[in-house]
Design a protein around this motif. Structure first.
Motif, PDB file in Angstrom:
ATOM      1  N   LYS A  67     -18.601  -2.587 -23.059  1.00  0.00           N
ATOM      2  CA  LYS A  67     -17.890  -2.083 -24.233  1.00  0.00           C
ATOM      3  C   LYS A  67     -18.788  -1.127 -25.024  1.00  0.00           C
ATOM      4  O   LYS A  67     -18.382  -0.029 -25.408  1.00  0.00           O
ATOM      5  N   MET A 123      -5.922  -4.231 -23.770  1.00  0.00           N
ATOM      6  CA  MET A 123      -5.694  -3.066 -22.915  1.00  0.00           C
ATOM      7  C   MET A 123      -6.131  -3.343 -21.480  1.00  0.00           C
ATOM      8  O   MET A 123      -5.412  -3.025 -20.532  1.00  0.00           O
ATOM      9  N   TRP A 127     -19.085  -7.842 -20.333  1.00  0.00           N
ATOM     10  CA  TRP A 127     -18.046  -7.313 -21.231  1.00  0.00           C
ATOM     11  C   TRP A 127     -18.632  -6.587 -22.437  1.00  0.00           C
ATOM     12  O   TRP A 127     -18.311  -5.431 -22.717  1.00  0.00           O
ATOM     13  N   LEU A 172     -11.090   5.107 -20.531  1.00  0.00           N
ATOM     14  CA  LEU A 172     -11.686   5.167 -21.869  1.00  0.00           C
ATOM     15  C   LEU A 172     -12.977   5.988 -21.871  1.00  0.00           C
ATOM     16  O   LEU A 172     -13.308   6.622 -22.864  1.00  0.00           O
ATOM     17  N   ARG A 206       4.498   2.727 -31.989  1.00  0.00           N
ATOM     18  CA  ARG A 206       3.463   3.517 -32.665  1.00  0.00           C
ATOM     19  C   ARG A 206       2.994   4.732 -31.878  1.00  0.00           C
ATOM     20  O   ARG A 206       2.848   5.807 -32.454  1.00  0.00           O
ATOM     21  N   ARG A 207       2.744   4.610 -30.554  1.00  0.00           N
ATOM     22  CA  ARG A 207       2.251   5.754 -29.803  1.00  0.00           C
ATOM     23  C   ARG A 207       3.343   6.419 -28.979  1.00  0.00           C
ATOM     24  O   ARG A 207       3.197   7.563 -28.564  1.00  0.00           O
ATOM     25  N   LEU A 267     -16.253  -9.343 -16.723  1.00  0.00           N
ATOM     26  CA  LEU A 267     -16.287 -10.368 -17.766  1.00  0.00           C
ATOM     27  C   LEU A 267     -17.724 -10.647 -18.211  1.00  0.00           C
ATOM     28  O   LEU A 267     -18.004 -10.763 -19.401  1.00  0.00           O
ATOM     29  N   SER A 312     -19.230   2.085 -23.218  1.00  0.00           N
ATOM     30  CA  SER A 312     -18.055   2.949 -23.249  1.00  0.00           C
ATOM     31  C   SER A 312     -17.845   3.579 -24.618  1.00  0.00           C
ATOM     32  O   SER A 312     -17.408   4.718 -24.711  1.00  0.00           O
ATOM     33  N   PHE A 313     -18.141   2.838 -25.682  1.00  0.00           N
ATOM     34  CA  PHE A 313     -17.864   3.363 -27.022  1.00  0.00           C
ATOM     35  C   PHE A 313     -18.995   4.255 -27.525  1.00  0.00           C
ATOM     36  O   PHE A 313     -18.749   5.354 -28.017  1.00  0.00           O
ATOM     37  N   ARG A 370      -2.850   1.708 -22.581  1.00  0.00           N
ATOM     38  CA  ARG A 370      -3.391   2.239 -23.843  1.00  0.00           C
ATOM     39  C   ARG A 370      -2.281   2.476 -24.870  1.00  0.00           C
ATOM     40  O   ARG A 370      -2.498   2.391 -26.076  1.00  0.00           O
ATOM     41  N   ASP A 372      -4.149  -1.525 -29.388  1.00  0.00           N
ATOM     42  CA  ASP A 372      -5.352  -0.922 -29.942  1.00  0.00           C
ATOM     43  C   ASP A 372      -6.542  -1.854 -29.779  1.00  0.00           C
ATOM     44  O   ASP A 372      -7.533  -1.730 -30.490  1.00  0.00           O
ATOM     45  N   SER A 373      -6.415  -2.830 -28.865  1.00  0.00           N
ATOM     46  CA  SER A 373      -7.531  -3.740 -28.646  1.00  0.00           C
ATOM     47  C   SER A 373      -8.013  -3.583 -27.209  1.00  0.00           C
ATOM     48  O   SER A 373      -7.208  -3.535 -26.276  1.00  0.00           O
ATOM     49  N   LEU A 374      -9.323  -3.497 -27.040  1.00  0.00           N
ATOM     50  CA  LEU A 374      -9.883  -3.275 -25.708  1.00  0.00           C
ATOM     51  C   LEU A 374      -9.489  -4.408 -24.757  1.00  0.00           C
ATOM     52  O   LEU A 374      -9.070  -4.168 -23.626  1.00  0.00           O
TER      53      LEU A 374
END
Lengths: 377, 273
Positions: free
Chosen positions: A166, A230, A162, A36, A278-279, A159, A169-170, A221, A225-227
């Motif tokens: 997150k 995933m 977390w 990611l 979907r993907r 954990l 990463s975003f 992935r 669509d949820s971290l």
């Protein structure tokens, strides 16, 4: 069935399966963050950079205990990752070149050391070369314990941090504006990733370990669509790849574990790329063709609606040729009209012409209203 | 500037350089509390850098920055940040609600996970930007304007006194533009201060109270009425003011021309050289 029986009752096989499952779990989970953050290749640089550490640890201690070699691998793998980020931050060398430099230099140095060690007359060094391509069959209960404990530490750190990882990463810049020490968090996440990588080196090998970081995450992935989902799915894929690969190489004389695990992981990636909802390729192709025929049907329905507005009667038919001329040429309308009839939006008249139905009117008005809304928005 | 009015942001002698190339040179800025201020200037003028310097995201070579009289690292909770929406990967696996809740991470501090209170605040913020029905939506399925509104909502949950926004109007649809303007006015009515990098010069007088005209150096800074003049813009943009001359004339006509205001501080120059 033999394999399942062995897995349950053969002590050696059970040990090996447990070890490869644990290392796959850790590298899969941490790999999700690497992928990611677009740092997939960092795993490759780190695992190659671990080789000189492994050989040096052996040279210094004379021990081939996994914990000793893993400590050496961790030290030089971590150093490699620090070099990568420092080269990036302090020079004009682009990021991918920094990775390439560190990978080549460390791995080259490692190979030189390995050759030197193997040239020595004593037999103590025998087997160090298994760290190149991996040999899971050499894992003993003590090794598995090391893998489980260190892998557990890596997952616990994941954990614990977390929310912070997150954010890192975003949107690291936003994270920094909130006051989080983004540089140190980056270092922490990289350190945990290095840990997850080095515990896998004996079983998978430095050359192919990166695949176990990247492939499970890339596959995971596709499905979510949820971290959170995933990361755990990636961990599961890593564990399954590890066990499958270990069993396969265990049952095939001369097949190193690394390539076997990587092929297992590749299988999971291929299935995911093809079939994930979907993907996945199959799903998107199907949806695209459905969309095309839907658009074609809507166009013809809109044409029928326009004709109805001109003539004002639900019983006034229109020939296929007219509808063809209104839409995209010969053949277009003929294919779509039966679909419209099936939906109850149009009906054929006895003279082989077509008319819109009451339900078709409502549908057409609906469509046009929606189009109008979309344009206003 | 009346001296008794509290300053939300005070920047003194700020200089920022990347690789010895100055991006901001000796910049002063005073943002009175409770105003909407636009930062305008040509590409490469250092607008984003100025905002990032206030946020302590880039290290200045020199200068002092105070937010409500204190340095920023003393208390970050007074400032909220809306980055350019192109700065993140919108294919990241997360939902709209999750992203908005990130605005609470600073107050939550280490290790604590967002809970029902954070969820409620995030939903309230989403309502303010008309995005409630998108709360569960994956962020990859948003339009550009919707992404911008999500970022705005994420800043709103920070419940700050000062909002720094990097091109909030960049490439957004009319609905989003209206929503942002509404939120800006609401923030001002609550006493908050907003500083936004802005590109569309023609909307500056309509949306903002104050303006900072920047091109590496400060060209002018103050109330739109006083400093948003064709002359200042021409200095900033090197003679080519990127909006119609008629509109420019209308703007300058409507404003009282004052020579006492912050005048041009340097002659026209080419910032690219």
């Amino acid at each position: 069935m033999d394999l399942l029986h062995d897995l349950l009752f053969d002590y050696t096989l059970r040990t090996v399966a447990l070890g490869t499952a644990a290392l796959g779990l850790a590298s899969g989970a941490l790999g999700a963050f690497a992928v990611l953050r677009r740092q997939s290749l960092l795993g490759d640089a780190v695992s190659h950079a671990a080789l000189p550490g492994i050989v040096l640890a052996f040279l210094l201690t004379g021990s081939k205990e996994l914990i000793v070699l893993v400590a050496g691998a961790f030290a030089s793998g971590w150093l490699g990752s620090v070099f990568v980020s420092q080269i990036r931050a302090r020079s004009r060398v682009p990021g991918d070149s920094a990775l390439g430099i560190v990978l080549a230099v460390f791995f080259g140095f490692g190979l030189v050391l390995l050759t030197y060690v193997q040239g020595r007359p004593d037999a103590a060094q025998a087997g160090l070369d298994r760290f190149l391509f991996g040999q899971a069959a050499t894992l003993v209960a003590g090794d598995v314990m090391v893998i489980v404990i260190l892998g557990g530490v890596a997952l616990a750190a994941l954990l614990l941090f977390w929310k912070e990882f997150k954010l890192l990463s975003f949107d690291p810049e936003f994270g920094a504006s909130l006051g989080f020490p983004i540089g140190r968090l980056d270092l922490a996440l990289t350190t945990v990733l290095v840990l997850a990588i080095v515990i896998g080196l004996q079983a998978v090998g430095v050359v192919l370990m990166a695949a176990l970081v990247v492939a499970p995450a890339a596959a995971a992935r596709q499905w979510t669509d949820s971290l959170g989902t995933m990361v755990w799915l990636s961990a599961l894929f890593g564990a399954v790849s590890g066990v499958l690969g270990a069993l396969w190489s265990g049952g095939t004389a001369g097949l190193p574990t690394g390539p076997a695990i990587v092929l297992a992981a590749t299988g999971i990636v291929t299935l995911s790329l093809l079939f994930a909802p979907r993907r996945g390729l199959v799903w998107t192709t199907w949806r695209r063709s459905r969309q095309r025929s839907r658009i074609r049907a809507d166009t013809v329905l809109a044409d029928l609606y326009a004709l109805y507005r001109q003539h004002g009667s639900l019983d006034h038919g229109h020939s296929v040729a007219v509808l063809d001329a209104m839409s995209d040429g010969p053949g277009g309308a003929a294919r779509v009209l039966p679909v419209l009839a099936e939906e109850g939006w149009a009906r054929p008249l006895p003279d082989r012409s077509w008319a819109i139905t009451g339900e078709g009117l409502r549908r057409a008005e609906d469509l046009l209203a929606r189009l109008g809304r979309a344009e206003n928005e | 500037m009346t001296p008794d009015r509290e300053l939300a942001i005070q920047v003194d002698d700020l200089t920022v350089a990347y690789d010895e190339h100055p991006v901001l040179w000796d910049v002063d800025m005073e943002v009175p509390s409770g105003v909407l201020m636009a930062i305008v200037g040509p590409n490469g003028a250092g607008k984003s850098t100025l905002i990032k310097a206030i946020l302590d995201l880039v290290k200045p070579a020199a200068g002092r920055i105070l937010v409500h009289g204190r340095s920023y690292d003393e208390d970050r909770s007074v400032v909220a940040y809306v980055p350019q929406r192109g700065s993140v990967d919108w294919d990241f696996p997360t939902s709209v609600l999750d992203v908005v809740m990130m605005g609470r991470y600073g107050d939550l501090g280490w290790f604590r996970r967002p809970g029902s209170r954070e969820r409620r605040l995030a939903l309230e913020a989403l309502e303010k930007v008309d995005m409630t029905r998108f709360a569960r939506r994956q962020i990859s399925q948003l339009s550009g304007g919707q992404q911008q509104r999500v970022f705005l909502a994420r800043a709103l949950v920070q419940d700050a006194k000062v909002y720094l926004m990097d091109e909030p109007f960049q490439g957004v649809d009319a609905t989003t533009e209206k929503a942002i303007v509404r939120v800006l006015k609401e923030l001002r009515s609550q006493g908050a201060t907003v500083v936004a990098v802005h590109h569309a010069l023609q909307t500056v007088p309509e949306y903002f109270d104050e303006v900072m005209i920047l091109n590496v150096r400060r060209i002018a800074c103050g109330p739109v009425d006083e400093v948003f003049t064709e002359e200042n813009l021409r200095i900033a943009y090197g003679g080519v003011v990127p909006f119609r001359a008629a509109a420019a004339a209308a703007v300058t006509e409507a404003r009282v021309p004052t020579s006492s205001a912050q005048g041009p501080e340097l002659s026209p120059h080419d910032p690219g050289s």
